[in-house]
Design an enzyme around this catalytic site. Structure first.
Site, PDB file in Angstrom:
ATOM      1  N   SER A   1     -15.660   1.023 -11.137  1.00  0.00           N
ATOM      2  CA  SER A   1     -14.594   2.018 -11.005  1.00  0.00           C
ATOM      3  C   SER A   1     -13.415   1.344 -10.319  1.00  0.00           C
ATOM      4  CB  SER A   1     -15.088   3.181 -10.132  1.00  0.00           C
ATOM      5  OG  SER A   1     -14.006   4.007  -9.756  1.00  0.00           O
TER       6      SER A   1
ATOM      7  N   TYR B   1     -19.311   6.074  -2.479  1.00  0.00           N
ATOM      8  CA  TYR B   1     -18.966   5.756  -3.869  1.00  0.00           C
ATOM      9  C   TYR B   1     -18.184   4.443  -3.941  1.00  0.00           C
ATOM     10  CZ  TYR B   1     -17.353   6.498  -8.687  1.00  0.00           C
ATOM     11  OH  TYR B   1     -17.109   6.365 -10.031  1.00  0.00           O
TER      12      TYR B   1
HETATM   13  P1  NAD Z   1     -21.184  12.026 -15.873  1.00  0.00           P
HETATM   14  O1  NAD Z   1     -21.614  12.746 -14.640  1.00  0.00           O
HETATM   15  O2  NAD Z   1     -20.421  12.759 -16.905  1.00  0.00           O
HETATM   16  O3  NAD Z   1     -22.460  11.374 -16.558  1.00  0.00           O
HETATM   17  C1  NAD Z   1     -23.341  10.591 -15.818  1.00  0.00           C
HETATM   18  C2  NAD Z   1     -24.722  10.641 -16.458  1.00  0.00           C
HETATM   19  O4  NAD Z   1     -25.578   9.836 -15.610  1.00  0.00           O
HETATM   20  C3  NAD Z   1     -25.323  12.051 -16.483  1.00  0.00           C
HETATM   21  O5  NAD Z   1     -25.869  12.327 -17.756  1.00  0.00           O
HETATM   22  C4  NAD Z   1     -26.404  12.000 -15.401  1.00  0.00           C
HETATM   23  O6  NAD Z   1     -27.515  12.839 -15.691  1.00  0.00           O
HETATM   24  C5  NAD Z   1     -26.793  10.532 -15.407  1.00  0.00           C
HETATM   25  N1  NAD Z   1     -27.419  10.076 -14.153  1.00  0.00           N
HETATM   26  C6  NAD Z   1     -27.075  10.409 -12.886  1.00  0.00           C
HETATM   27  N2  NAD Z   1     -27.900   9.828 -12.004  1.00  0.00           N
HETATM   28  C7  NAD Z   1     -28.794   9.097 -12.726  1.00  0.00           C
HETATM   29  C8  NAD Z   1     -29.902   8.276 -12.386  1.00  0.00           C
HETATM   30  N3  NAD Z   1     -30.276   8.101 -11.105  1.00  0.00           N
HETATM   31  N4  NAD Z   1     -30.583   7.670 -13.377  1.00  0.00           N
HETATM   32  C9  NAD Z   1     -30.227   7.847 -14.690  1.00  0.00           C
HETATM   33  N5  NAD Z   1     -29.203   8.648 -15.062  1.00  0.00           N
HETATM   34  C10 NAD Z   1     -28.489   9.255 -14.099  1.00  0.00           C
HETATM   35  O7  NAD Z   1     -20.360  10.741 -15.342  1.00  0.00           O
HETATM   36  P2  NAD Z   1     -19.127   9.940 -15.997  1.00  0.00           P
HETATM   37  O8  NAD Z   1     -17.882  10.493 -15.437  1.00  0.00           O
HETATM   38  O9  NAD Z   1     -19.292   9.823 -17.444  1.00  0.00           O
HETATM   39  O10 NAD Z   1     -19.331   8.504 -15.303  1.00  0.00           O
HETATM   40  C11 NAD Z   1     -20.093   7.477 -15.925  1.00  0.00           C
HETATM   41  C12 NAD Z   1     -19.891   6.199 -15.113  1.00  0.00           C
HETATM   42  O11 NAD Z   1     -18.508   5.869 -15.085  1.00  0.00           O
HETATM   43  C13 NAD Z   1     -20.321   6.332 -13.662  1.00  0.00           C
HETATM   44  O12 NAD Z   1     -20.864   5.120 -13.213  1.00  0.00           O
HETATM   45  C14 NAD Z   1     -19.020   6.615 -12.945  1.00  0.00           C
HETATM   46  O13 NAD Z   1     -19.063   6.229 -11.589  1.00  0.00           O
HETATM   47  C15 NAD Z   1     -18.077   5.753 -13.746  1.00  0.00           C
HETATM   48  N6  NAD Z   1     -16.675   6.167 -13.639  1.00  0.00           N
HETATM   49  C16 NAD Z   1     -16.263   7.387 -14.126  1.00  0.00           C
HETATM   50  C17 NAD Z   1     -14.917   7.721 -14.035  1.00  0.00           C
HETATM   51  C18 NAD Z   1     -14.386   9.040 -14.560  1.00  0.00           C
HETATM   52  O14 NAD Z   1     -13.207   9.348 -14.305  1.00  0.00           O
HETATM   53  N7  NAD Z   1     -15.167   9.834 -15.283  1.00  0.00           N
HETATM   54  C19 NAD Z   1     -14.007   6.848 -13.419  1.00  0.00           C
HETATM   55  C20 NAD Z   1     -14.473   5.628 -12.945  1.00  0.00           C
HETATM   56  C21 NAD Z   1     -15.806   5.300 -13.064  1.00  0.00           C
END
Ligand code: NAD
Length: 252
Positions: A139, A152
């Site tokens: 991120s 985080y």
């Molecule tokens: P999201 O919450 O939409 O999806 C995350 C998925 O991970 C969910 O289906 C959840 O059930 C699963 N999950 C959670 N804990 C878990 C575990 N211990 N084992 C297996 N699965 C698990 O999240 P997102 O926004 O799509 O984010 C995905 C990745 O991208 C993450 O690593 C997040 O930190 C990173 N990220 C997201 C953003 C954003 O703006 N959405 C920005 C920067 C980084």
């Protein structure tokens, strides 16, 4: 020549950015293995994408070593190989420092950072055999912060460092790279019971030098690039996909 059936494990692949990565692999003819804690979301996504190709959901908590071992064993039993490991599962618990408990800190670090260590540890021998790739989703919070994001931010800084450590340890046999997304709108990529239509303002979009908030496809397209032979000189790198937000001066 017979086509090789390539296999990708996508952690957190049932929803959000991970769901878009799952779809992108299926559309390119790969087999997708979703490793996610959420059974409802995992089964729903497997059903939704069933017509795109071979997809399997294996319920897995990436922070639990026994579950990760089982994920890898089951994948090998079903498909015989692992070509790409996409470490995307992530959670955040944003609270003031003095109220953040050690259990909450450990939960965030356990999923976002230890989970990557465990998945890499247990799949690297299989990836090595086929010259595979690891891609970690970090991120921009690894580099910049808002208040109350200690767990985080620390976990994502760790992901960037773990990426280059793995790239050096695993050498030429496995390329290891990292993507650091900025603001990615995922409302429409959630499971049905949590799906929301995004309500983004003009200001949300226009504060980005690129003129818009990011989409899950902005990240899945980079994942496909990183696993391709076009990216064969990239390892240990971190690609920032944030519409330019971390390049922008913020003085008011
Ligand atoms: P999201 O919450 O939409 O999806 C995350 C998925 O991970 C969910 O289906 C959840 O059930 C699963 N999950 C959670 N804990 C878990 C575990 N211990 N084992 C297996 N699965 C698990 O999240 P997102 O926004 O799509 O984010 C995905 C990745 O991208 C993450 O690593 C997040 O930190 C990173 N990220 C997201 C953003 C954003 O703006 N959405 C920005 C920067 C980084």
């Amino acid at each position: 020549m017979p086509q090789i059936n390539r296999i990708a494990i996508i952690t957190g692949g049932a929803q959000g950015i991970g769901k878009s990565i799952t779809k992108a692999f299926l559309e390119k003819g790969w087999t997708a293995v979703i490793a996610d804690t959420d059974r409802e979301a995992g089964e729903e996504t497997a059903r939704e994408f069933d017509t795109l190709g071979t997809i399997t959901f294996i319920q897995t908590d990436v922070s639990e070593e026994k579950q990760v071992e089982r994920l890898v064993e089951k994948t090998i039993l079903l498909f015989g190989r692992i070509d790409a490991l996409i470490n995307n599962a992530g959670i955040s618990i944003n609270k003031p420092l003095t109220t953040l408990t050690i259990e909450e800190w450990n939960r965030v670090l356990g999923t976002n950072l230890t989970g990557i260590f465990l998945c890499a540890k247990h799949s690297c021998s299989h990836l090595q055999r086929v010259g595979g790739c690891i891609i970690n989703i970090a991120s921009t919070r690894a580099f910049m912060s808002e208040a109350c994001t200690e767990a985080y931010s620390a976990s994502k800084g760790g992901v960037v460092a773990l990426t280059h450590a793995l790239a050096v340890s695993l050498g030429s046999g496995i390329r290891v790279n990292c993507i650091s997304p900025g603001w990615i709108e995922t409302g429409l990529w959630k499971k049905k019971s949590r799906r929301i239509t995004p309500a983004l303002s003009a200001e949300d979009h226009l504060q980005h030098p690129a003129g818009r908030v990011g989409t899950p496809e902005d990240i899945s397209s980079l994942v496909l690039y990183l696993v391709s032979t076009e990216a064969s000189f990239l390892t240990g790198s971190n690609l920032i996909a944030d519409g330019g937000m971390t390049r922008k001066m913020m003085y008011s």
